[in-house]
Design an enzyme around this catalytic site. Sequence first.
Site: not given
Length: 303
Positions: A231, A260, A278
Amino acid sequence: MVRILISDGLDDDAIDLLKQKNYEVVCEHYEPEILLEKIKDFNCLVVRSATKVRKPLIDKSLESKNLKLIIRGGVGVDNIDVEYAENNGIAVRNTPSASSISVAELTLCHMLALSRFLHISNVTMRDNKWEKKKYEGTELFGKTLGLIGFGRIAREVAKRAYCLGMNIIYYDILGKAEGYDEYEFCSFDDVLKKSDYVSLHIPYDEKSGTVIGKRELSLMKNTAFLINCARGGVVDESALLDALNNNVIAGAGLDVFEEEPSKNEALINHPQVSVTPHIGASTVEAQKRIGFEIVDIIDSFFN
C-alpha cells in the site's frame, strides 16, 4: 432479485456466471457524487482500489437499507470503512488468497529489475545509449531478503526467494510464525538493518500512518533496496526521495503510491526507482481467481 454493482471491473467469465445465477449485475464506475445516489438501489457492492467506501457512502446506503454486502476484490480493505459498515449491519468481505502469487511474482520482478538495472537500461537502450560498463549489477543469490509483514503474499515471496538462494528474515506484528523454521524471525529494526532487500507486506492504517519514514530508511544499508507492492501510504514518499538523492539506500521498487495515479514525477522518474502502476494483481490468472471467489462469496451470502 439481488442487485449487484460492480464498480471497478471484474473478470468477464465471473460476470457471466453471476448473470446465469439470476443476479442483476450492473458494471459501471460512477463518480463519487453520483454513486451516493445510486448506492441506495443495490444489495451488493463490489469494488477494487478505485472506489472508496467511506462513511458518507455507507450513510446514503442506509437510507434504503438495501445494501447488505460490500466485497473488495483483492487483499486489503483500507479503502472501506469496515468497522462502520459492519456496525450498521453491512457485511464486508475480500479475496485475500486470489492475488497472492501475482503480487509475489511482481515483488521479485522489481527486485530483479533493480539488481540488474533493467528498469533504466531498458530506457537508455531506446535512447541509443550502449552503457554496458555502467550497469554492473548484483545477484539475488546469497543476499538477505527482509519481509515486513508475514501474511499470505509475504510467504509466497519467501518461498520463491528461498529457491533463488536468498536468506529470508521477517518481522510480523503477530510474532514468529509456526512452521517456517527455515526463515528467521527478527525485530522490526533488525530486519531493516540486516536486509539487502526490504519488502513490505502490510496494510495501510490511517491512524498509525506511514511505517517507513526517515528513521526507518536511515537504518537500512546504503546498498539496500526497498520494495513496496503493498500500500502506498505505508511509505513516506518525501523521505524516500531524500534517501535516494542522498544515497541512504540504493533504490526502490514501487507498485503503489500515496496518491494514485501518482503525480510525484520526481519519484517515478528517479533513475534508482523501478515503477509499475499498481499492477500487483493484474494477471489473467489472478483476475479469474478473484472473479470466481467473488461469485462464491455472493452465493454463500445471499443463499
